[in-house]
Design an enzyme around this catalytic site. Structure first.
Site, PDB file in Angstrom:
ATOM      1  N   GLN A  78       0.836  -1.196   0.000  1.00 31.67           N
ATOM      2  CA  GLN A  78       0.000   0.000   0.000  1.00 31.67           C
ATOM      3  C   GLN A  78       0.871   1.246   0.000  1.00 31.67           C
ATOM      4  O   GLN A  78       1.251   1.763   1.048  1.00 31.67           O
ATOM      5  CB  GLN A  78      -0.947   0.002   1.204  1.00 31.67           C
ATOM      6  CG  GLN A  78      -1.953   1.120   1.102  1.00 31.67           C
ATOM      7  CD  GLN A  78      -3.071   0.996   2.100  1.00 31.67           C
ATOM      8  OE1 GLN A  78      -3.161   0.054   2.862  1.00 31.67           O
ATOM      9  NE2 GLN A  78      -3.940   1.985   2.096  1.00 31.67           N
ATOM     10  N   PHE A  79       1.175   1.737  -1.208  1.00 26.98           N
ATOM     11  CA  PHE A  79       2.042   2.901  -1.344  1.00 26.98           C
ATOM     12  C   PHE A  79       1.434   4.148  -0.703  1.00 26.98           C
ATOM     13  O   PHE A  79       2.143   5.070  -0.317  1.00 26.98           O
ATOM     14  CB  PHE A  79       2.392   3.162  -2.814  1.00 26.98           C
ATOM     15  CG  PHE A  79       1.268   3.735  -3.628  1.00 26.98           C
ATOM     16  CD1 PHE A  79       1.147   5.105  -3.792  1.00 26.98           C
ATOM     17  CD2 PHE A  79       0.343   2.911  -4.243  1.00 26.98           C
ATOM     18  CE1 PHE A  79       0.113   5.643  -4.544  1.00 26.98           C
ATOM     19  CE2 PHE A  79      -0.691   3.426  -4.999  1.00 26.98           C
ATOM     20  CZ  PHE A  79      -0.809   4.806  -5.150  1.00 26.98           C
ATOM     21  N   THR A  80       0.122   4.186  -0.536  1.00 24.33           N
ATOM     22  CA  THR A  80      -0.523   5.373   0.022  1.00 24.33           C
ATOM     23  C   THR A  80      -0.175   5.607   1.489  1.00 24.33           C
ATOM     24  O   THR A  80      -0.466   6.680   2.023  1.00 24.33           O
ATOM     25  CB  THR A  80      -2.061   5.308  -0.140  1.00 24.33           C
ATOM     26  OG1 THR A  80      -2.553   4.157   0.535  1.00 24.33           O
ATOM     27  CG2 THR A  80      -2.450   5.256  -1.611  1.00 24.33           C
TER      28      THR A  80
END
Length: 150
Positions: A78-80
């Protein structure tokens, strides 16, 4: 490297209407990787994850680890988690590692975690549009950042 660890009664990951991961009691771990991350970050986080006592013992005290209960684990990229929200209303993801850096670290994280928990770790698919379902137990949600070890 940042993670969000959630104690779950159940969790699953679905991609294009197909369930690709499905667990019962255990941990759902969201992982965000940045350019400066490396093996040292993986080793520290995996050490923490496998030993953190977030499951109830017979006295209903959080005294047991995922290993102690032989729990399951799902890891989802989850890059966010590296969103910068200081300016404006649109988050910036400039700190998130690009796939050529993030994928090998993500895979190494999973391999190390499997080695430490002694069982297969289920995963989402890196970069895919995933639907993550979970029944957070507690709720217990813990955020860890390998850059804030102190």
């Amino acid at each position: 490297m940042k993670i969000v660890l959630q104690r779950v009664s159940s969790a699953s990951v679905t991609i294009e209407s197909k369930v690709v991961a499905d667990i019962q009691k255990g941990l759902l771990i969201l992982v965000g990787i940045e350019d400066m991350d490396g093996q040292e970050d993986i080793d520290w986080l995996v050490g923490k994850i496998t030993k953190i006592r977030v499951f109830d013992d017979e006295n209903h005290v959080m005294n047991l680890s995922v290993q102690d209960i032989d729990g399951d684990v799902i890891v989802v990229s989850q890059f966010t988690l590296h969103a910068a929200t200081k300016k404006g209303n649109r988050p910036s993801y400039i700190k998130a590692a690009k796939p050529d850096i993030a994928i090998p670290l993500y895979e190494s994280f999973i391999e190390k975690l499997e080695s430490e928990v002694g069982k297969t770790v289920q995963t989402g698919v890196f970069g895919a549009d995933m639907k993550v379902s979970l029944l957070n137990d507690g709720p217990v949600t813990i955020i860890m950042d390998s850059k804030n070890k102190e």
